[in-house]
Write a protein that holds these residues in place. Structure first.
Motif, PDB file in Angstrom:
ATOM      1  N   ILE A 150       0.866  -1.190   0.000  1.00 34.25           N
ATOM      2  CA  ILE A 150       0.000   0.000   0.000  1.00 34.25           C
ATOM      3  C   ILE A 150       0.893   1.228   0.000  1.00 34.25           C
ATOM      4  O   ILE A 150       1.782   1.367   0.851  1.00 34.25           O
ATOM      5  CB  ILE A 150      -0.915   0.022   1.237  1.00 34.25           C
ATOM      6  CG1 ILE A 150      -1.743  -1.252   1.323  1.00 34.25           C
ATOM      7  CG2 ILE A 150      -1.821   1.250   1.208  1.00 34.25           C
ATOM      8  CD1 ILE A 150      -2.448  -1.413   2.661  1.00 34.25           C
ATOM      9  N   THR A 152       0.670   5.219   0.233  1.00 33.48           N
ATOM     10  CA  THR A 152      -0.180   6.382   0.483  1.00 33.48           C
ATOM     11  C   THR A 152       0.474   7.639  -0.084  1.00 33.48           C
ATOM     12  O   THR A 152       1.663   7.648  -0.402  1.00 33.48           O
ATOM     13  CB  THR A 152      -0.460   6.560   1.986  1.00 33.48           C
ATOM     14  OG1 THR A 152       0.735   6.961   2.643  1.00 33.48           O
ATOM     15  CG2 THR A 152      -0.970   5.272   2.604  1.00 33.48           C
ATOM     16  N   ILE A 174      -0.555  -0.821  -4.579  1.00 34.47           N
ATOM     17  CA  ILE A 174      -1.907  -0.328  -4.309  1.00 34.47           C
ATOM     18  C   ILE A 174      -1.768   1.132  -3.882  1.00 34.47           C
ATOM     19  O   ILE A 174      -1.268   1.414  -2.792  1.00 34.47           O
ATOM     20  CB  ILE A 174      -2.601  -1.150  -3.208  1.00 34.47           C
ATOM     21  CG1 ILE A 174      -2.661  -2.630  -3.606  1.00 34.47           C
ATOM     22  CG2 ILE A 174      -3.991  -0.607  -2.927  1.00 34.47           C
ATOM     23  CD1 ILE A 174      -3.159  -3.539  -2.490  1.00 34.47           C
ATOM     24  N   THR A 176      -2.991   4.920  -2.815  1.00 36.15           N
ATOM     25  CA  THR A 176      -4.112   5.618  -2.200  1.00 36.15           C
ATOM     26  C   THR A 176      -3.989   7.111  -2.456  1.00 36.15           C
ATOM     27  O   THR A 176      -2.906   7.666  -2.563  1.00 36.15           O
ATOM     28  CB  THR A 176      -4.207   5.376  -0.673  1.00 36.15           C
ATOM     29  OG1 THR A 176      -3.281   6.212   0.023  1.00 36.15           O
ATOM     30  CG2 THR A 176      -3.972   3.920  -0.329  1.00 36.15           C
ATOM     31  N   THR A 197      -9.464   7.322  -0.521  1.00 34.73           N
ATOM     32  CA  THR A 197      -9.771   7.028   0.883  1.00 34.73           C
ATOM     33  C   THR A 197     -10.936   7.835   1.450  1.00 34.73           C
ATOM     34  O   THR A 197     -11.526   7.439   2.459  1.00 34.73           O
ATOM     35  CB  THR A 197      -8.530   7.245   1.755  1.00 34.73           C
ATOM     36  OG1 THR A 197      -8.045   8.593   1.565  1.00 34.73           O
ATOM     37  CG2 THR A 197      -7.434   6.263   1.381  1.00 34.73           C
ATOM     38  N   LEU A 202     -10.867   1.831   2.842  1.00 32.40           N
ATOM     39  CA  LEU A 202      -9.511   1.363   2.543  1.00 32.40           C
ATOM     40  C   LEU A 202      -9.340  -0.116   2.861  1.00 32.40           C
ATOM     41  O   LEU A 202      -8.852  -0.895   2.028  1.00 32.40           O
ATOM     42  CB  LEU A 202      -8.485   2.184   3.330  1.00 32.40           C
ATOM     43  CG  LEU A 202      -7.037   1.684   3.262  1.00 32.40           C
ATOM     44  CD1 LEU A 202      -6.465   1.878   1.873  1.00 32.40           C
ATOM     45  CD2 LEU A 202      -6.153   2.369   4.292  1.00 32.40           C
ATOM     46  N   VAL A 206      -8.587  -3.068   0.084  1.00 28.93           N
ATOM     47  CA  VAL A 206      -7.332  -3.818   0.090  1.00 28.93           C
ATOM     48  C   VAL A 206      -7.618  -5.309   0.225  1.00 28.93           C
ATOM     49  O   VAL A 206      -7.019  -6.139  -0.481  1.00 28.93           O
ATOM     50  CB  VAL A 206      -6.408  -3.333   1.227  1.00 28.93           C
ATOM     51  CG1 VAL A 206      -5.207  -4.282   1.383  1.00 28.93           C
ATOM     52  CG2 VAL A 206      -5.917  -1.915   0.958  1.00 28.93           C
ATOM     53  N   ALA A 215      -2.129  -6.596   2.589  1.00 30.51           N
ATOM     54  CA  ALA A 215      -0.825  -6.251   1.995  1.00 30.51           C
ATOM     55  C   ALA A 215       0.283  -6.558   2.992  1.00 30.51           C
ATOM     56  O   ALA A 215       0.127  -6.348   4.193  1.00 30.51           O
ATOM     57  CB  ALA A 215      -0.795  -4.771   1.620  1.00 30.51           C
ATOM     58  N   ALA A 218       3.108  -1.539   3.922  1.00 30.41           N
ATOM     59  CA  ALA A 218       2.493  -0.242   3.656  1.00 30.41           C
ATOM     60  C   ALA A 218       3.573   0.808   3.823  1.00 30.41           C
ATOM     61  O   ALA A 218       4.438   0.692   4.705  1.00 30.41           O
ATOM     62  CB  ALA A 218       1.317   0.029   4.585  1.00 30.41           C
ATOM     63  N   ASP A 220       4.013   4.868   4.198  1.00 28.79           N
ATOM     64  CA  ASP A 220       3.118   5.971   4.533  1.00 28.79           C
ATOM     65  C   ASP A 220       3.846   7.225   5.041  1.00 28.79           C
ATOM     66  O   ASP A 220       4.459   7.184   6.106  1.00 28.79           O
ATOM     67  CB  ASP A 220       2.131   5.499   5.597  1.00 28.79           C
ATOM     68  CG  ASP A 220       1.197   6.609   6.057  1.00 28.79           C
ATOM     69  OD1 ASP A 220       0.744   7.392   5.209  1.00 28.79           O
ATOM     70  OD2 ASP A 220       0.917   6.685   7.271  1.00 28.79           O
ATOM     71  N   LEU A 230      -4.567   1.554   7.932  1.00 34.35           N
ATOM     72  CA  LEU A 230      -3.444   0.897   7.261  1.00 34.35           C
ATOM     73  C   LEU A 230      -3.045  -0.375   7.989  1.00 34.35           C
ATOM     74  O   LEU A 230      -2.793  -1.411   7.365  1.00 34.35           O
ATOM     75  CB  LEU A 230      -2.250   1.855   7.164  1.00 34.35           C
ATOM     76  CG  LEU A 230      -2.382   3.009   6.182  1.00 34.35           C
ATOM     77  CD1 LEU A 230      -1.190   3.958   6.319  1.00 34.35           C
ATOM     78  CD2 LEU A 230      -2.476   2.498   4.747  1.00 34.35           C
ATOM     79  N   ALA A 233      -5.358  -3.110   7.254  1.00 40.60           N
ATOM     80  CA  ALA A 233      -5.285  -3.600   5.875  1.00 40.60           C
ATOM     81  C   ALA A 233      -4.046  -4.452   5.617  1.00 40.60           C
ATOM     82  O   ALA A 233      -3.884  -4.996   4.525  1.00 40.60           O
ATOM     83  CB  ALA A 233      -5.300  -2.421   4.905  1.00 40.60           C
TER      84      ALA A 233
END
Length: 329
Positions: A150, A152, A174, A176, A197, A202, A206, A215, A218, A220, A230, A233
């Protein structure tokens, strides 16, 4: 005399001013550059505002990324000579060095020869974004083919670099973004999936695209309350890299989710990579190889002339951009 951007008080873009300074000759271990382009970064806006990892010593210079030609080298510098085309790596404190100017002096360990295929604008745009993403996803995260990550704030330059790196490894990026306004651009940039989002759930999305596995990683720079989603996810034993503080709200620790899934939440900055010469060298080789293979190409959102440095910062803080903002000198 050189034209150098400084600020004499912290605040918004309006505090930036162009001063004339005599930078002198490079000291031992330093390189002086004739700057052609500057790549802008959020860290510099935070430093200017007094909200960065270190407080500015006023009057302060700023800037991590520049591309230009070597004008002179200090004693002990053997890897560079006048006339070399180079770009700078964020591997120094902005309280000691800053590259916003028509001339800059930087430590030699923060200088690299970039691929000749890059324009000055592109060369000023590679190191912060690709090394930041590389350090988390590759040596620390061990991202592998088929794994989901993920990403972000995916329309940022680092986010786009993370997408490109994930794709080069055969992983599943993925992306966001807050609203669907940037969805098409992110898909075009290589995201396998895009989640808005403020419009979508979210965690549900995911899980849907990963077959309820979540995932493994992530990445971020936002933090704040969104960290809870997050974490939810992520897959079992997943890792959340926290590398920024764009959110103004506090960042809660998702204790029960972390316990239930055996998660790792890891603070990370590029300096954990650039302060280790061997790690930095591996990172440089990875980025250059990716550029030369065509896997990595910086996306330039917009360019500004040097005289409009304050306006370039305003644009950066508007969050309109997709990619890197560059100032030409």
């Amino acid at each position: 005399m050189s034209k150098v951007v400084r600020f004499h008080r912290t605040g918004g873009p309006e505090v930036l001013q162009i001063d004339e300074l005599d930078l002198g000759a490079p000291a031992a271990g330093e390189v002086r550059l004739r700057v052609h382009a500057l790549g802008l970064n959020r860290a510099e806006a935070m430093f200017r505002a007094g909200a960065y990892l270190e407080q500015p010593i006023l009057p302060a210079r700023l800037g991590y990324e520049a591309a230009g030609e070597v004008e002179a080298v200090g004693s002990g510098v053997t890897d560079f000579k006048p006339g070399d085309a180079v770009s700078t790596i964020p591997a120094f404190s902005m309280n000691q060095y800053g590259v916003y100017g028509d001339t800059a002096i930087v430590p030699a360990h923060a200088v690299a020869k970039h691929p000749a295929s890059l324009s000055w604008t592109e060369a000023a745009s590679i190191w912060m974004q690709y090394l930041t993403a590389y350090g988390a996803l590759v040596p620390l995260g061990n991202l592998a083919a088929g794994e989901a990550v993920i990403i972000t704030a995916a329309s940022s330059s680092v986010g786009l670099a993370a997408i490109q790196i994930a794709n080069s490894l055969g992983a599943i990026p993925i992306a966001t973004t807050r609203t669907s306004g940037k969805r098409a651009a992110l898909l075009k940039a290589g995201a396998a999936h895009v989640i808005a989002t403020e419009e979508q759930d979210l965690v549900a999305e995911v899980m849907r695209v990963t077959g309820n596995k979540g995932a493994r990683l992530a990445f971020d720079p936002v933090c704040g309350p969104g960290v809870a989603a997050l974490a939810a996810a992520l897959a079992e034993q997943g890792t959340l890299f926290l590398y920024g503080a764009l959110a103004t709200a506090p960042t809660p620790f998702p204790l029960f989710t972390a316990l239930a899934k055996n998660l790792t939440l890891r603070g990370y900055t590029l300096f954990s990579l650039t302060q280790n010469p061997a790690d930095l060298e591996r990172g440089k080789r990875f980025v250059i190889a990716g550029i030369e293979a065509g896997h990595f190409k910086p996306l330039i959102a917009r360019t500004f002339p040097f005289a409009e440095i304050a306006e370039a910062h305003r644009y950066m803080e508007s969050n309109q951009q997709i990619g890197k903002i560059v100032v030409t000198v």
